[in-house]
Design a protein around this motif. Sequence first.
Motif, short mmCIF file in Angstrom:
data_model
loop_
_atom_site.label_atom_id
_atom_site.label_comp_id
_atom_site.label_asym_id
_atom_site.label_seq_id
_atom_site.Cartn_x
_atom_site.Cartn_y
_atom_site.Cartn_z
N GLY B 180 0.86 -1.18 0.00
CA GLY B 180 0.00 0.00 0.00
C GLY B 180 0.89 1.23 0.00
N HIS B 182 1.28 5.74 0.19
CA HIS B 182 0.71 7.07 0.47
C HIS B 182 1.80 8.13 0.45
N GLU B 184 2.11 11.90 1.97
CA GLU B 184 1.48 12.89 2.84
C GLU B 184 2.34 14.14 2.85
N ARG B 276 0.23 9.39 9.82
CA ARG B 276 -0.92 9.44 8.89
C ARG B 276 -0.63 8.63 7.62
N ALA B 277 0.59 8.78 7.11
CA ALA B 277 0.94 8.09 5.86
C ALA B 277 0.97 6.57 6.07
N LEU B 279 -0.74 4.84 8.34
CA LEU B 279 -2.12 4.38 8.49
C LEU B 279 -2.79 4.23 7.13
N SER B 280 -2.61 5.26 6.32
CA SER B 280 -3.27 5.27 5.02
C SER B 280 -2.71 4.18 4.10
N ALA B 281 -1.39 4.04 4.09
CA ALA B 281 -0.76 3.04 3.21
C ALA B 281 -1.11 1.62 3.67
N ALA B 283 -3.76 0.71 5.17
CA ALA B 283 -5.19 0.43 5.00
C ALA B 283 -5.55 0.04 3.58
N HIS B 284 -4.69 0.35 2.63
CA HIS B 284 -5.04 0.12 1.22
C HIS B 284 -3.99 -0.67 0.47
#
Lengths: 158, 287
Positions: B180, B182, B184, B276-277, B279-281, B283-284
């Motif tokens: 995943g 991201h 940020e 944040r990055a 978490l986002s990466a 999650a996807h």
Amino acid sequence: MTRISVNVDGIAYQDDVEPRLLLVHYLRDRLGKTGTPIGCDTTNCGACTVLLDGRSVKSCSVLAVQADQCEITTIEGVSSDGTWHPVQRAFHEEHALQCGYCTPGMIMASIDLLKDDPDPSEEAVRDGLEGNLCRCTGYCNIVRAVRRAAQEMRVTAP
Amino acid sequence: MIPASFDYLRPSTLDEALTMLAEAGEDAKVLAGGHSLLPLLRLRLAYPAALVDVGRVAELRGVADRGDHVYIGATTTHDEVVHSPIVKEHCPLVALATATVADPAVRHRGTFGGSLAHADPAGDLPSVAVALDMEFVVHSPTGRRTVPASGFFLDYLESALEPGEILAGVRVPKLGPGWGFHYEKFHRTAQAWATVGVAVAVRRSNGTVEEARVGLTNMGPIPVRASGVEEAVRGAEAGESLREAAGRADEGTDPPADLHAQPDYRRHLARVLTHRALLSAAAHPTG
């Protein structure tokens, strides 16, 4: 001096230019196309936006020699036979300008934006115009105008 | 301002460009999209004797799938990179970060290789290059060499390119399935450079982070990997432990002080944005 051939707003030109001449100065000072203003001169504000081979560019950040053999459209070339471009009309009708200095660049960037996204959301318009600054901060009406133009262009599209 | 005078040379092949660059001497610069160079010329912070415009050298432009890596030609514009199906499929982190570079008009002219060769630590692409271990393909009149991203950025606005060399393209290794991504970025206004940016790739399996790559934008004179974070997240559950790992994001960094932020604030940003990055990466994951 370097020889360039360009097509600006439908007319072919050949000129000898100094390599350091910026495209915006060529348009304004050589061709008299003063419809394209110079805002910040630092690639920030987007007031000088024109279409180079169909894509929006900041003409203060392109050398005239880099535009050799290219097609350029300025704000002076978007109307046809005295009829405003739908984006011009929408800016007029939505009063999408205060001092008007950013307007030519806003309109050129909007025309390019609508080519990619014929039905942009408010957010997409704001993102798409992030390179164009309205120092009067009149963004609400600008966004409204772009969406109105999009709607009109969809209705009139064949 | 109007730039100082220079000679203008426009080659149509890479070989011709290398010859012209060699003949023009040390005061010559390579011009691609010009969106880093022309502002410098206009501010008269640079006054090269000659510009070699590689904008029409077809072999330097375009994206190709080369099996284990994606090759991005140096003069491929940011806009072309963002819209390339090959980039989207095999190196989405590159597309994500490139889409945040400046604004649409700049992305129509500015080039992938140009902004990497400019070596601005506040640029978005250098941190992605180090995070993904990209390789830089560099040509000179005497041959060709490959420089790893970890050795390409030497100092503020200084790359490993020698006078006479031209960056031809960049190899982006494919990471394979399960990753995943991201990017940020924190910046004051829409088109401003990153105050701090974080490029993250995370490989997850059954709720656990197997591996992560973290690159930092503008946390020092060159882009760096947050190796403390990479170490801390290995094997961690993709939950609260990510915050703890992100707390190590500023370890070993040397963030600058400027009008936008002091070093301690940048350190804080690096930790928050990394969390944040991650978490986002995580999650996807793709593939």
